[in-house]
Design a protein around this motif. Sequence first.
Motif, short mmCIF file in Angstrom:
data_model
loop_
_atom_site.label_atom_id
_atom_site.label_comp_id
_atom_site.label_asym_id
_atom_site.label_seq_id
_atom_site.Cartn_x
_atom_site.Cartn_y
_atom_site.Cartn_z
N SER A 184 0.81 -1.22 0.00
CA SER A 184 0.00 0.00 0.00
C SER A 184 0.84 1.27 0.00
N CYS A 185 1.97 1.20 -0.70
CA CYS A 185 2.84 2.39 -0.78
C CYS A 185 2.49 3.26 -1.98
N LYS A 186 1.62 2.76 -2.85
CA LYS A 186 1.16 3.51 -4.01
C LYS A 186 -0.35 3.64 -3.96
N GLU A 187 -0.86 4.56 -4.73
CA GLU A 187 -2.31 4.72 -4.77
C GLU A 187 -2.95 3.54 -5.50
N PHE A 188 -4.03 3.02 -4.95
CA PHE A 188 -4.69 1.85 -5.55
C PHE A 188 -5.41 2.22 -6.84
N SER A 189 -5.67 3.52 -7.01
CA SER A 189 -6.31 3.94 -8.25
C SER A 189 -5.39 3.67 -9.45
N ASP A 190 -4.08 3.61 -9.20
CA ASP A 190 -3.15 3.30 -10.28
C ASP A 190 -3.34 1.87 -10.78
N PHE A 191 -3.95 1.04 -9.94
CA PHE A 191 -4.19 -0.37 -10.30
C PHE A 191 -5.67 -0.64 -10.55
N SER A 192 -6.43 0.45 -10.59
CA SER A 192 -7.90 0.34 -10.81
C SER A 192 -8.53 -0.58 -9.77
N ASP B 201 8.88 -0.44 3.19
CA ASP B 201 9.06 0.40 2.00
C ASP B 201 8.49 1.81 2.12
N CYS B 202 7.59 2.09 3.06
CA CYS B 202 7.05 3.45 3.20
C CYS B 202 6.48 3.63 4.60
N PHE B 203 6.10 4.86 4.90
CA PHE B 203 5.56 5.17 6.23
C PHE B 203 4.25 4.41 6.48
N PHE B 204 4.01 4.07 7.75
CA PHE B 204 2.74 3.44 8.13
C PHE B 204 1.57 4.34 7.73
N ALA B 205 1.71 5.63 8.00
CA ALA B 205 0.61 6.55 7.72
C ALA B 205 0.27 6.60 6.24
N LEU B 206 1.28 6.50 5.37
CA LEU B 206 1.03 6.53 3.94
C LEU B 206 0.24 5.30 3.50
N LYS B 207 0.56 4.14 4.07
CA LYS B 207 -0.19 2.91 3.75
C LYS B 207 -1.68 3.10 4.07
N VAL B 208 -1.94 3.66 5.25
CA VAL B 208 -3.33 3.85 5.68
C VAL B 208 -4.03 4.89 4.81
N TRP B 209 -3.32 5.95 4.46
CA TRP B 209 -3.90 7.00 3.63
C TRP B 209 -4.31 6.46 2.26
N ASN B 210 -3.44 5.68 1.64
CA ASN B 210 -3.76 5.10 0.33
C ASN B 210 -4.94 4.15 0.42
N ALA B 211 -5.01 3.39 1.52
CA ALA B 211 -6.14 2.46 1.71
C ALA B 211 -7.43 3.23 1.92
N GLN B 212 -7.37 4.32 2.68
CA GLN B 212 -8.57 5.13 2.93
C GLN B 212 -9.09 5.71 1.62
N LYS B 213 -8.21 6.24 0.79
CA LYS B 213 -8.65 6.82 -0.48
C LYS B 213 -9.28 5.76 -1.38
#
Length: 627
Positions: free
Chosen positions: A73-81, A101-113
């Motif tokens: 979850s280090c990238k936006e899931f929208s990139d993977f549709s 590979d990335c901050f915990f908070a970034l993983k959660v933010w991408n999942a929330q979006k």
Amino acid sequence: MKQLQYYLPWLLLTLLFSSFSEARFVVEKNSLSVTSPESIKGTHDSAIGNFGIPQYGGSMAGTVVYPKENQKSCKEFSDFSISFKSQPGALPTFLLVDRGDCFFALKVWNAQKAGASAVLVADNVDEPLITMDTPEEDVSSAKYIENITIPSALVTKGFGEKLKKAISGGDMVNLNLDWREAVPHPDDRVEYELWTNSNDECGVKCDMLMEFVKDFKGAAQILEKGGFTQFRPHYITWYCPHAFTLSRQCKSQCINKGRYCAPDPEQDFSSGYDGKDVVVENLRQLCVYKVANETGKPWVWWDYVTDFQIRCPMKEKKYNKECADSVIKSLGIDSKKLDKCMGDPDADLDNPVLKEEQDAQVGKGSRGDVTILPTLVVNNRQYRGKLERSAVLKALCSGFEETTEPAICLSTDVESNECLDNNGGCWQDKSANITACKDTFRGRVCECPTVDGVQFKGDGYSHCEPSGPGRCTINNGGCWHEERDGHAFSACVDKDSVKCQCPPGFKGDGIKKCEDINECKEKKACQCPECSCKNTWGSYECSCSGDLLYIRDHDTCISKTGAQVRSAWAAVWLIMLSLGLAAGGAYLVYKYRLRQYMDSEIRAIMAQYMPLDSQPEVPNHVNDERA
């Protein structure tokens, strides 16, 4: 040299905490229960993330999903549709992602979006659980951290692998995240403390802290003034190791000869404010609390801190004693007591206020060491999550014993309002607008209420009834009642031994019905030959034919003329009896007076002819008359 100046404060902090032989960090946990499949069913621990909004006092059920792509979850899931939004009627999605590979908070933010309702981060190392914290001094991450609203938790590597195995095997994995016991709730008062800092130039976290203090001030003062909470502020401080006390760094960062220190606000010893300026202001704010608390107004601390932040910022070069004194004066705080509390920062002595703060940093009981700034502790448990008004208020409200929460905890944006849905499954009397359902912060309870001093008794779910004196004033005590032709009748009896009893003239169970008794038809009245009976609601009317008068006590008819004659003779006899009594009384008075007069005359005559030496001469009425 610049890098050395930057890292020295944190080196000193590390030395400080390594000096505590019993220092420890307690990871705050919430309960995670797998409800299906059977192979991994059970309860497991998870570490609450120090961002987002944990649902303190509540719980959440959902279905676990492990993505086939972007598993960290280090990238936006929208990139993977990919979307994790729940369909209508489906359980919320709990996204399981891998650590790394990335901050915990970034993983959660991408999942929330992407639509996830909660995030579970599976550890990639076999180790005890740790707290997922936000990155330090990262401006780019600050933009999304403040917008994270979903809860998150770290799970162990072993449990994460079990979840992945079940999902890959085609099982639906359902679980509950439970925060109801995350904060102890033993009684009707919550004790909490905020570890804070007066430095307003320490980056994102300082900005967040200042914003929180301003936003939470109103709620904090309501709770404190009402006696619902006991609040105490704390300030992290450390000492300079003895080998460095004479160094330029310690002299600029510490007071009391290296005993109490804070990092340089700008991480630059050559310009701006020094760490010792921060320590002095921290000490002043501690003393503001102590002086205000001694006067019974501890909530004044919130006024001082917010006013100081607004009026005395470092950016405007107003972070100094002169500005602080102006705030103190405006709030009416005793400056002499304040100066006495602060003591001399240049003295080679312990400062009792700051010494107490250093001792308090070490964890005691269920609370770990304070190592994260800011830190909120509620009922001796460290709060984890976003430092935001509604989230912190939920945490405080979860610390009250159920049904003792103050009104602020039952506001629409905090309470669950379960009583609005089908009355919460509790008993209710719609006609009297009375219910046994009582909303609490955690949900609802079904308890028979007290209305206008009358206590209802029952199980609260299917049955409640009024009891004791005054019970008949509340919806007629649950008994039959009816009003007709301006007359009201009730079967309620205001006695505990008898609950409902039909009134005279009625028959029935007294609860659901009381029927009018037809005295005429059942021949219970007007049975004399001359009587004529007419039934009325709740009673009857009896009359006599002709010139006759009905006597109800004897159920008979008599002549009105005879009744009048008898009444006249009764009056005559009453008058005669009164005259006789008056005459007899007058005769008794006359006889008494005459007897008294005769006795006095006889005594006078006897005294004249047979005087006694010891007896004085008695007046002679006979001689007086002759003369």
